[in-house]
Design a protein around this motif. Structure first.
Motif, PDB file in Angstrom:
ATOM      1  N   PRO A 118      -1.591  -5.025  -5.818  1.00 19.60           N
ATOM      2  CA  PRO A 118      -1.991  -5.135  -4.404  1.00 19.60           C
ATOM      3  C   PRO A 118      -2.572  -3.841  -3.844  1.00 19.60           C
ATOM      4  CG  PRO A 118       0.408  -5.113  -4.606  1.00 19.60           C
ATOM      5  CD  PRO A 118      -0.144  -5.267  -5.988  1.00 19.60           C
ATOM      6  N   ILE A 119      -2.217  -2.703  -4.440  1.00 23.86           N
ATOM      7  CA  ILE A 119      -2.827  -1.444  -4.003  1.00 23.86           C
ATOM      8  C   ILE A 119      -4.286  -1.399  -4.421  1.00 23.86           C
ATOM      9  CG2 ILE A 119      -2.797   1.071  -4.291  1.00 23.86           C
ATOM     10  CD1 ILE A 119       0.224   0.886  -4.688  1.00 23.86           C
ATOM     11  N   GLU A 120      -4.536  -1.737  -5.675  1.00 27.31           N
ATOM     12  CA  GLU A 120      -5.902  -1.730  -6.190  1.00 27.31           C
ATOM     13  C   GLU A 120      -6.777  -2.730  -5.451  1.00 27.31           C
ATOM     14  OE1 GLU A 120      -7.851  -1.473 -10.615  1.00 27.31           O
ATOM     15  OE2 GLU A 120      -6.295  -2.988 -10.267  1.00 27.31           O
ATOM     16  N   GLU A 121      -6.195  -3.858  -5.068  1.00 25.72           N
ATOM     17  CA  GLU A 121      -6.958  -4.889  -4.362  1.00 25.72           C
ATOM     18  C   GLU A 121      -7.065  -4.618  -2.872  1.00 25.72           C
ATOM     19  OE1 GLU A 121      -4.893  -8.462  -5.351  1.00 25.72           O
ATOM     20  OE2 GLU A 121      -5.805  -8.626  -7.347  1.00 25.72           O
ATOM     21  N   ALA A 122      -6.379  -3.570  -2.410  1.00 26.61           N
ATOM     22  CA  ALA A 122      -6.420  -3.157  -0.996  1.00 26.61           C
ATOM     23  C   ALA A 122      -5.846  -4.210  -0.058  1.00 26.61           C
ATOM     24  CB  ALA A 122      -7.838  -2.798  -0.582  1.00 26.61           C
TER      25      ALA A 122
END
Length: 381
Positions: free
Chosen positions: A183-187
Motif C-alpha cells: 500500500p505504500i508503493e501504491e500510494a
C-alpha cells in the motif's frame, strides 16, 4: 522509506534520518515527479501480435486479458479472487490435461494500483495462436454453465479456505514488511485492506461470482466488454496478414494454421472456406474424413487417426469452423482506430499495429487516492 525490525518508533525515525544523511537525498521537485497512471482501455476487443526473435523457439503463446472491476473496490477484489480460483482449476484441466495444448497453461487475476482488475488466461504451446485463442473462447463459452452448476458446499469451503489463509499469522518480518510495503508503493496507504477483504469475502455468494462473469467476461452479456489478446508467434511462423484477418473468420485462419502445421503445405484460404461452406450438410466425422483426403498429413502411415495429437487439433478446429459460437463483437468505442493504422477482423476486433499510438488514443485512470492522511513526523530522538 520503510524501516523494519525490532525498533521503537523514535529509533526507527532516527535510523531513517541517518540513512538520509548518508545518502544526502533530497525530494524530487514536483515538476520532476511523474506519477504512474494506468491506461483506461475503452470497451472493445483488441489483438496485439508480436513475432518471437529466437529462431530456435518453436512455441507460440497467447494471453487473453479481460478487464473487470476496479481494484479500489474490496467487493470486486474478493469476488474476482474467488472467480479466478474456480476458473484456473477448470481452465488447466480442460486445456492442459485434456487437450494438451502446452506445458504452460493457467488463469490468474492481476491488479494495478489505480485501475481495473484483470483476469488473464494464458496458453503456451506449439499450436498457432489463433487456434489457442479459439480454444480459450470455447472454454469461456461453456464456463458459465460450470458456474451455474458449481456446488455451493464446495464454494463455501473455498471461501473458508481463502479466509483462513488470509488470517494466518505471519511467520517472518519479511512477509509482514512486504504486506506493509504494497500500500505504500501504491500510494493508497490502505493498511487495513486485508481486513476489509476478509470481511467482504464472508459476504460474497456464488451468485455474485456469476454476476461478475456476466458483467465483464461473458461476451454475450457484458455491456462494456473489454479484452486484449496478446499473441506471441514463433519466429519460424507467420501470423495472418491484415488482408486475411479482415477477409476470413478466425475459425478459418485457425483451421488453416493447424492444417499447415501437420501437412507442411500451404492452405488456400478461399478453397478452405468453400470446403467449410459445403461441409455443413455432412456429419462431423464425414467432414473430417473429407478434409483428411484433401489435406493428407505428411509422413503419416494412416490417412486419418483422430487419436493423434495433430488430428485431434484439426478435428476441434474443424468443429469450430463448422459450428462457430463466437458472436461479432459490438464496438462500444467512438474511436475509429483505422486512422492510426489499425484494422478490424471479420469479428470486429481491432488489431493493434503500434502500441504507442494506440495508448495515445486512450484516457488514463486517475491517481490512487490515499485512504489515510499522512502527517509530518513529530517524534524526537
Amino acid at each position: 522509506m520503510l524501516v523494519v525490525g525490532n525498533f521503537k518508533p523514535a529509533e526507527a525515525v532516527d535510523a531513517a534520518q541517518q540513512v538520509n544523511q548518508m545518502l544526502k537525498s533530497q525530494p524530487l521537485p514536483a515538476h520532476s515527479h511523474v506519477p504512474s497512471r494506468m491506461v483506461n482501455i475503452e470497451p472493445g476487443h483488441y489483438i496485439y501480435q508480436h513475432m518471437g526473435e529466437d529462431p530456435n523457439m518453436l512455441n507460440n503463446a497467447v494471453v487473453a486479458t479481460f478487464y473487470c472491476g476496479m481494484v479500489t473496490n474490496p467487493t470486486d477484489r474478493t469476488t474476482m479472487a474467488l472467480l479466478s480460483q474456480i476458473a484456473k482449476d477448470q481452465f488447466f484441466d480442460q486445456l492442459r490435461t485434456k487437450e494438451q495444448l502446452g506445458y504452460n497453461v493457467g488463469a490468474s487475476t492481476n491488479s494495478f494500483s489505480s485501475g481495473k482488475l484483470t483476469l488473464d488466461m494464458m496458453v503456451q504451446g506449439e499450436s498457432n495462436p489463433t487456434y489457442l485463442l479459439q480454444r480459450i473462447d470455447s472454454f469461456i463459452h461453456g464456463f458459465r454453465q460450470t458456474l451455474v452448476e458449481f456446488d455451493t458446499v464446495k464454494f463455501d469451503a473455498l471461501v473458508e479456505s481463502i479466509v483462513g489463509k488470509a488470517n494466518e499469522q505471519l511467520t517472518s518480518v519479511d512477509t509482514e514488511a512486504s504486506r506493509m510495503w504494497t500500500p505504500i508503493e501504491e500510494a493508497t496507504y490502505d493498511f487495513a485492506q486485508l481486513a476489509d477483504e476478509v470481511e467482504s469475502l464472508q459476504k460474497v455468494r456464488l451468485d455474485d461470482v456469476l454476476d461478475m462473469w456476466d458483467r465483464y467476461i461473458n461476451p454475450e452479456t457484458a455491456v462494456a466488454y473489454t479484452r486484449v489478446d496478446s499473441q506471441l508467434w514463433a519466429a519460424k511462423a507467420s501470423y495472418p496478414s491484415a488482408t486475411n484477418m479482415t477477409t476470413w473468420p478466425e475459425s478459418i485462419l485457425a483451421l488453416a494454421g493447424c492444417l499447415e502445421s501437420e501437412t507442411h503445405m500451404p492452405v488456400d484460404l478461399s478453397d478452405l472456406s468453400h470446403f467449410i461452406n459445403t461441409a455443413f450438410m455432412q456429419t462431423s466425422a464425414d467432414a473430417l474424413a473429407s478434409l483428411a483426403r484433401q489435406y493428407p498429413v505428411a509422413n503419416s502411415t494412416q490417412v486419418l487417426d483422430e487419436t493423434a495429437s495433430g488430428w485431434s487439433k484439426i478435428k476441434k478446429a474443424l468443429d469450430m469452423a463448422m459450428n462457430p459460437h463466437n458472436q461479432p463483437v459490438v464496438q462500444d468505442s467512438n474511436t475509429n482506430f483505422a486512422y492510426i493504422g489499425m484494422h478490424q477482423t471479420v469479428e470486429g476486433k481491432w488489431v493493434i499495429t503500434d502500441v504507442d499510438k494506440f495508448k495515445a488514443t486512450q484516457a488514463l485512470h486517475g491517481l490512487a487516492v490515499p485512504v489515510i492522511k499522512l502527517i509530518p513526523n513529530t517524534l524526537t530522538k
